[in-house]
Design a protein around this motif. Sequence first.
Motif, short mmCIF file in Angstrom:
data_model
loop_
_atom_site.label_atom_id
_atom_site.label_comp_id
_atom_site.label_asym_id
_atom_site.label_seq_id
_atom_site.Cartn_x
_atom_site.Cartn_y
_atom_site.Cartn_z
N GLN A 192 -6.88 2.16 -7.04
CA GLN A 192 -7.24 3.37 -6.27
C GLN A 192 -8.43 3.34 -6.02
O GLN A 192 -9.30 3.34 -7.24
CB GLN A 192 -6.57 4.50 -6.72
N ASN A 193 -9.05 3.69 -4.83
CA ASN A 193 -10.47 3.60 -4.72
C ASN A 193 -11.26 2.35 -5.46
O ASN A 193 -12.23 2.46 -6.10
CB ASN A 193 -11.05 4.94 -4.90
N SER A 220 0.84 5.15 -0.07
CA SER A 220 0.20 6.88 0.02
C SER A 220 0.86 7.85 -0.75
O SER A 220 1.87 8.42 -0.32
CB SER A 220 0.19 7.09 1.70
N THR A 249 0.99 -1.16 -0.01
CA THR A 249 -0.04 0.18 -0.07
C THR A 249 0.96 1.33 0.02
O THR A 249 1.86 1.51 0.74
CB THR A 249 -0.82 0.13 1.26
N GLY A 292 -3.95 11.80 -2.60
CA GLY A 292 -5.09 12.02 -1.37
C GLY A 292 -5.77 10.69 -1.20
O GLY A 292 -6.72 10.39 -0.35
N SER A 293 -5.49 9.60 -1.93
CA SER A 293 -6.05 8.06 -1.68
C SER A 293 -4.95 7.05 -1.97
O SER A 293 -4.26 7.21 -2.96
CB SER A 293 -7.07 8.01 -2.58
N ASP A 294 -4.93 6.21 -1.08
CA ASP A 294 -3.76 5.15 -0.86
C ASP A 294 -3.92 4.38 -2.34
O ASP A 294 -5.02 4.17 -3.13
CB ASP A 294 -3.86 4.25 0.11
N THR A 333 -4.36 8.34 -11.54
CA THR A 333 -4.24 8.00 -10.18
C THR A 333 -3.95 9.48 -9.70
O THR A 333 -3.19 10.25 -10.18
CB THR A 333 -3.06 6.88 -9.94
#
Length: 136
Positions: free
Chosen positions: A100-101, A15, A13, A75-77, A72
Amino acid sequence: MSRALNMSRFDLTISPRTYETDAWGHINNNSICAWFEVARTTYIKDVLSDGKIDAPNSWVLATMSVDFLRETFYGSDVEVSLTRAEVGNTSLTLECAMHQNEQQTVRCSAVLVYIDRETKQSRRIPDAMRALVQIT
């Protein structure tokens, strides 16, 4: 960065950081390639090293392909998963998916060649290392 390992995948993961973005707010293409490198080198270090083989320093990148499927963003992992590993005589092919998401944003593939560091020549991947390849 965190990671998990199971018999069918190797996951990290990541960030995203602001300096990894471009003028459009997307994650820069070079950062995506660097994340794939982190996944590959972590896999080699954590999975293919058996304590006797200096695995991380015995590989060279022969080819890499990256398909950018979606944007991509910061703000989101991003979940980076090695989804396939295929061992050849002197090479290792690794495939990667980035999500992502819960949407796949990137697909990557790389061929690494196992080398003798002194002669800089390719060499057969040791059987002990072959037995450690776990992604199918």
